[in-house]
Structure formats: C-alpha cells, structure tokens
Design a protein around this motif. Sequence first.
Motif: not given
Length: 345
Positions: A61-62, A64, A164, A213, A247, A277
């Motif tokens: 998730a995210s 990252v 976002q 997002t 991203s 990211k």
Amino acid sequence: MALSETASESNASIHSTFASRYVRVSLPRFKMPTNSIPKEAAYQIINDELMLDGNPRLNLASFVTTWMEPECDKLIMASINKNYVDMDEYPVTTELQNRCVNMIAHLFNAPLGESEAAVGVGTVGSSEAIMLAGLAFKRQWQNKRKAEGKPYDKPNIVTGANVQVCWEKFARYFEVELKEVKLRDGYYVMDPVKAVELVDENTICVAAILGSTLNGEFEDVKHLNDLLTKKNQETGWDTPIHVDAASGGFIAPFLYPELEWDFRLPLVKSINVSGHKYGLVYAGIGWVIWRSKDDLPDELIFHINYLGADQPTFTLNFSKGSSQVIAQYYQLIRLGYEASLMEIT
Ligand SMILES: *Cc1c(COP(=O)(O)O)cnc(C)c1O
C-alpha cells in the motif's frame, strides 16, 4: 570460594532483561517516567512492542519503497546524523541534491542547456513539493494581478475530484479555492474539457495527475495543454499547468518516452515526483522541479547566513535528515536509465 562463584552465577538471572524489574512494570503512556532504565531494557521493550506492527516488506500500500540494496543502506546509516540544511558543513550532500534535481529535470525534458543548472528542490515528499509549487503559482498570479491593478484576493485552483489529499490541504492551508472537476461513471480522472471550462481569471493553475491515486491512470496532459492554450489566447490570461507526477514521474519517462506530459508542453511550469515511490528510496523524499527561474518568484526564496555562507532556501521546514537525498542519488547513478527501465517493467 566455590560457594560465592555459585552465588554469582545464580545472580545472572537478575541481569536478564526479561527478568529485570524494568519490564515488569507497565509501560508509561502519558507521562515521562521518573526513573531511567538501562539501554538494553529500553531496546528490548521497544523492539518487542514494534513486533506488532506490520512487516514493511509485505506492505504494497502507498506504493512506497521498502527495500534498498545493502550498499545503499550503509550510505544511509553513515549519513543518518547529518542535518541536510547545514549546507556549509555538508557541501557534498548539497551537491548530490543538486545533481538529483538536474537529472530529474532532464528526465522531465526541462528546456536546459547541457550543463545548465535546473531549478528545483528536494522535499520530504510530494506533499511538501506540491505546497511549494502551489505557493509559487499563487504568488505569480498575485503579482500579475497587482501589476494589472486587478483584485487578487480570490485565487482558485482547478483539479480533478480524484486528487490526493495534499491538494485539498494546499487549498485550505494557503487559502485558495479548490474547484474540482467531477468524475463520472466509467471516467475516473480529470476531463480536460471540463477542467478548462472551470478556469477563470482567478485560476492560479490547473493541476493534472500522472498516476491517479484512485486507479493509477494518467490524465491527458497534452490535451489539457492544447485546450488551455486556446483558452489563454481567447481570454488573454496565461493560466499554467502543474503536473502531480508523484507516482508516474519515475514511470512515464522509462515506459512511455514518447508520451508528452512534461516540460515538452509549454504550459507545464512545474512537476513534482515522490522519490520514495518509484524513485525507489525509503519514505521521506520528494522533488519539485520548475521549468525555469522565471516560474519561481524570487520573493519565496529565503537567504540565510547563520550557518556560514549565503544559502538560498525554499522549503517549508528547516532541519531534516540527509540520508534520503544521498539514497536518491545512489539509485539514479546505480540504475541509470537502462536498469530503471528493468526495475519498473
Ligand atoms: C502519493 C501521492 C501524493 C503524496 O505524496 P507523498 O510523497 O506521500 O507526500 C500526491 N499526489 C499523488 C498523485 C500521489 O500518488
């Protein structure tokens, strides 16, 4: 003799962290404890409690980064005590950040000469980058309105409803009205036609997202640029575009080099990207790049001299770690264009 030896051996259990009194009392949650505890106990207590966190390597998730090469981990640990803001004390770290800015600006096709320095800054993430880009647009618009003798108290910004949360933060924190293009069934990104319809003389910029997002989809920045160019010609305004490539900024240049979404489009004045990211660095780094010096109003840049020589800064915070900047430079030179392409395909 033998007896006392036995006694000291049996005493060993007292020194075991888990048998010590420090882990037998409940942990303080509201007030700092009165007494100190040994470092081993502090370590063990915290380490054990953290076991209840998720495992970052299993966390997708995210988007990252949760793994870097051991060589880069070494560089990170070696620079963990360097304050990034102290540019006089750590000029090499500053130089590495400047090189990152240059490389990323070239990746986004900024109109720069071969050895011309790009305009940009490393941030804590895309959110800080977006606050800075938004402030530059707001100030630019205000200056223009003032010069024209027109009111400059009702700035607005046009985005898709899929933005976002950082754009909502920017709007609320810096008092800019957020005009959102509604999504519709089967179309989950900002429609450029609707976005341009919302633009008026108080619009400081239109923000497009490269990598929504909600579903990762790229917005059609080229179409937006064309429509907005036409509107600007008709109205005499010069509404610019920002691309939130948090991203997609480290995806599009490698996978879709022909796609025009960046500084190749004349109205794109600034772009942000998250280093943590697809820049493949641990959480804590983002970048914002401006097309040129003219797109970043001078009065937003502060010059401080209390750490040595004159330093220009444009960030929301002051002190921060250096590790992420160094790690970003590592990834750029370690992977190069060729391996970056492999990492993301
Ligand atoms: C992740 C993301 C952000 C926020 O980025 P941070 O680097 O986490 O601050 C902003 N915009 C988009 C499109 C994102 O995907």
